[in-house]
Write an enzyme that holds these catalytic residues in place. Structure first.
Site, PDB file in Angstrom:
ATOM      1  N   LYS A  11       0.813  -1.217   0.000  1.00 26.57           N
ATOM      2  CA  LYS A  11       0.000   0.000   0.000  1.00 26.57           C
ATOM      3  C   LYS A  11       0.855   1.280   0.000  1.00 26.57           C
ATOM      4  CE  LYS A  11      -4.010  -2.040   2.413  1.00 26.57           C
ATOM      5  NZ  LYS A  11      -4.922  -1.850   3.576  1.00 26.57           N
ATOM      6  N   TYR A  51     -12.387  -1.791  -3.093  1.00 29.56           N
ATOM      7  CA  TYR A  51     -12.880  -1.904  -1.717  1.00 29.56           C
ATOM      8  C   TYR A  51     -14.399  -1.739  -1.630  1.00 29.56           C
ATOM      9  CZ  TYR A  51      -8.330  -2.261   0.609  1.00 29.56           C
ATOM     10  OH  TYR A  51      -7.107  -2.703   1.074  1.00 29.56           O
ATOM     11  N   THR A  93      -5.210  -6.894  11.036  1.00 28.04           N
ATOM     12  CA  THR A  93      -5.545  -5.607  10.410  1.00 28.04           C
ATOM     13  C   THR A  93      -5.050  -4.435  11.260  1.00 28.04           C
ATOM     14  OG1 THR A  93      -7.555  -6.679   9.575  1.00 28.04           O
ATOM     15  CG2 THR A  93      -7.462  -4.276   9.433  1.00 28.04           C
ATOM     16  N   ASN A 114      -1.968   0.315   6.828  1.00 32.42           N
ATOM     17  CA  ASN A 114      -1.403  -0.910   7.404  1.00 32.42           C
ATOM     18  C   ASN A 114      -0.569  -1.703   6.398  1.00 32.42           C
ATOM     19  OD1 ASN A 114      -3.532  -1.816   5.930  1.00 32.42           O
ATOM     20  ND2 ASN A 114      -4.621  -2.787   7.618  1.00 32.42           N
ATOM     21  N   HIS A 117      -2.259  -5.427   1.617  1.00 28.21           N
ATOM     22  CA  HIS A 117      -3.543  -6.116   1.442  1.00 28.21           C
ATOM     23  C   HIS A 117      -3.247  -7.543   1.008  1.00 28.21           C
ATOM     24  CE1 HIS A 117      -7.494  -7.264  -0.110  1.00 28.21           C
ATOM     25  NE2 HIS A 117      -6.818  -7.791  -1.117  1.00 28.21           N
ATOM     26  N   GLU A 128      -9.675 -10.648  -7.606  1.00 32.78           N
ATOM     27  CA  GLU A 128      -8.719  -9.536  -7.477  1.00 32.78           C
ATOM     28  C   GLU A 128      -7.555  -9.696  -8.458  1.00 32.78           C
ATOM     29  OE1 GLU A 128      -9.780  -8.796  -2.750  1.00 32.78           O
ATOM     30  OE2 GLU A 128      -7.829  -9.623  -3.272  1.00 32.78           O
TER      31      GLU A 128
HETATM   32  N1  UDP Z   1      -9.702  -0.451   7.628  1.00 31.49           N
HETATM   33  C1  UDP Z   1      -9.727   0.733   8.352  1.00 31.49           C
HETATM   34  N2  UDP Z   1     -10.410   0.778   9.533  1.00 31.49           N
HETATM   35  C2  UDP Z   1     -11.087  -0.307  10.028  1.00 31.49           C
HETATM   36  C3  UDP Z   1     -11.050  -1.517   9.283  1.00 31.49           C
HETATM   37  C4  UDP Z   1     -10.355  -1.545   8.092  1.00 31.49           C
HETATM   38  O1  UDP Z   1      -9.145   1.741   7.936  1.00 31.49           O
HETATM   39  O2  UDP Z   1     -11.697  -0.223  11.093  1.00 31.49           O
HETATM   40  C5  UDP Z   1      -8.967  -0.488   6.341  1.00 31.49           C
HETATM   41  C6  UDP Z   1      -7.588  -1.139   6.472  1.00 31.49           C
HETATM   42  O3  UDP Z   1      -6.694  -0.478   5.596  1.00 31.49           O
HETATM   43  C7  UDP Z   1      -7.866  -2.560   6.039  1.00 31.49           C
HETATM   44  C8  UDP Z   1      -8.885  -2.337   4.926  1.00 31.49           C
HETATM   45  O4  UDP Z   1      -9.697  -1.269   5.397  1.00 31.49           O
HETATM   46  O5  UDP Z   1      -6.688  -3.219   5.610  1.00 31.49           O
HETATM   47  C9  UDP Z   1      -9.760  -3.525   4.605  1.00 31.49           C
HETATM   48  O6  UDP Z   1     -10.350  -3.990   5.798  1.00 31.49           O
HETATM   49  P1  UDP Z   1     -10.444  -5.555   6.110  1.00 31.49           P
HETATM   50  O7  UDP Z   1     -11.342  -5.709   7.292  1.00 31.49           O
HETATM   51  O8  UDP Z   1     -10.791  -6.288   4.863  1.00 31.49           O
HETATM   52  O9  UDP Z   1      -8.951  -5.927   6.617  1.00 31.49           O
HETATM   53  P2  UDP Z   1      -7.740  -6.726   5.954  1.00 31.49           P
HETATM   54  O10 UDP Z   1      -8.332  -7.876   5.178  1.00 31.49           O
HETATM   55  O11 UDP Z   1      -6.980  -5.756   5.084  1.00 31.49           O
HETATM   56  O12 UDP Z   1      -6.913  -7.176   7.131  1.00 31.49           O
END
Ligand code: UDP
Length: 140
Positions: A11, A51, A93, A114, A117, A128
């Protein structure tokens, strides 16, 4: 367990800090092979589409903003149990909850920024990968 493929994004928070090589080192050390990789600057529309599943969530606007603010590196990773294996290497996450040695523990800035992805299931991985790579760009 058969060979599997997953989709990864390094990212903007990570590409900005020049962490692509360090993240790739963790990916490879985990036994995953990078079989496709390119650097792209996502448009807002591409980030929204990517997203879309989170479009009703309160963090959606900021997430789209962050994902389209600087280049990303999109990748296809291949290996045994690649989807789960990469999720394990990524860490939780929320980086504060991520295990020691994971990408997010070592490099993520916060819950939104973070660093990586990774697909969460075979169906999303296939979708994807197809969204970002033509078949002949993936060299296994
Ligand atoms: N995200 C965020 N706040 C939250 C949850 C998710 O900003 O409370 C963002 C974060 O960058 C995350 C992405 O949205 O990686 C997608 O969320 P997901 O729950 O799918 O997490 P991931 O699969 O990336 O661990």
């Amino acid at each position: 367990m058969a060979l599997e493929r997953t989709f990864s994004i390094i990212k903007p928070d990570a590409t900005r800090r020049n962490l692509t090589g360090l993240i790739n080192a963790k990916i490879e050390a985990a036994g995953l092979r990078i079989v496709a990789q390119k650097r792209v600057h996502m448009t807002r529309a591409q980030a929204e589409t990517f997203y879309a599943v989170h479009s009703a969530r309160p963090f959606f606007g900021e997430l789209v903003e962050q994902m389209s603010a600087a280049p990303v590196v999109v990748q296809v990773l291949e290996g045994e149990d690649a989807i789960k294996r990469y999720r394990d290497v990524m860490g939780a996450t929320n980086p504060e909850k991520a295990d020691a040695g994971t990408i997010r523990k070592d490099y993520a800035l916060n819950m939104g920024e973070n660093s990586v992805h990774g697909s969460d299931a075979p169906e999303t991985a296939a979708q994807e990968i197809a969204q970002w790579f033509a078949g002949n760009e993936i060299v296994g």
